[in-house]
Design an enzyme around this catalytic site. Sequence first.
Site, mmCIF file in Angstrom:
data_model
loop_
_atom_site.group_PDB
_atom_site.id
_atom_site.type_symbol
_atom_site.label_atom_id
_atom_site.label_comp_id
_atom_site.label_asym_id
_atom_site.label_seq_id
_atom_site.Cartn_x
_atom_site.Cartn_y
_atom_site.Cartn_z
ATOM 1 N N CYS A 1 0.833 -1.205 0.000
ATOM 2 C CA CYS A 1 0.000 0.000 0.000
ATOM 3 C C CYS A 1 0.872 1.261 0.000
ATOM 4 C CB CYS A 1 -0.915 0.016 1.226
ATOM 5 S SG CYS A 1 -2.018 -1.406 1.260
ATOM 6 N N CYS B 1 -4.218 -0.005 -2.877
ATOM 7 C CA CYS B 1 -4.595 0.473 -1.551
ATOM 8 C C CYS B 1 -3.786 1.683 -1.114
ATOM 9 C CB CYS B 1 -4.430 -0.667 -0.543
ATOM 10 S SG CYS B 1 -2.861 -1.550 -0.708
#
Length: 256
Positions: A81, A162
């Site tokens: 992420c 993400c």
Amino acid sequence: ILAISLWVAFSHKQYNSGDSLKETIISRCQTFIQNNRTSSAYDCQKIWTVFEQAFVGKDPCNVPTDAYDSLINTIIQDPICNKMLFWSKTKHIVHEFTEKRNCFQTLEDTLLGYIMDGLTWCGKEGSNETFTTGCPSWNDCVNHTVKSFWNRASAAFAEAACGDVSAMLNGSIATPFTPTSIFASIEVKRFNADKMRSLTVFLVTQENDGKSCDDPSLKNLQKELDPKLKYSCVSVAKSTIQECISHPDTACGACW
Ligand code: N1C
């Protein structure tokens, strides 16, 4: 005699082409696992077998994206992420940049993308061989063996996106956000606003482009995004990126 020697030459050539693809894939897989200290739970031989099952014995123009589902499920990797970088029409500069520092991760920096990058392959109906030449071209058909792979792999990469996500687009072409690109047609449509916080576009520009973040195609991109996502766009001179590529010690955040 001529027929026999032609047959020997031909079958030998075909055997070699599939055989060297297998060697390339297995050796890239092992290199990646060594260099990235990736879990040794990945079995490169198994990855080859699952990969092969997606297209061997099939018409090379009739391999749908879901043929690669088992391969994708075999190589599930946790997304990193806040580092994921998408790109469109900027492949070369993006990889020159990501190769030198680890502020970003593209699909080609994951095991699956690393293994397949730049390769060509296909099967043939009624044959259990793998071919690397004589395969149809990218635009010859919809369910193209290699195109379906990138569509499927890109869909999985985008679904996993993400945190703060980036995309590097090309400001030197007519439409930096091109509707037919994998980025526009597959990836953006699969971004999940519950997992993602923002999308930052880096528009790579050159002096005479006249393209900026106000480009109409980028307005279309913005419209496609879930309004919950924070969108921003930064125009970055190609020379600035090149400067950063030649000075790998520069911290990521100091590049632009
Ligand atoms: O069609 P594109 O770009 O917009 O696709 C790029 C987009 C990236 O964000 C990647 O995540 O889709 C993913 N992707 C690859 O990772 C990839 N590696 C190699 C898509 N295509 C990929 N390739 C090859 O580049 C593929 O064989 C195809 O021919 C090009 C697509 O590049 P593009 O049109 O510049």
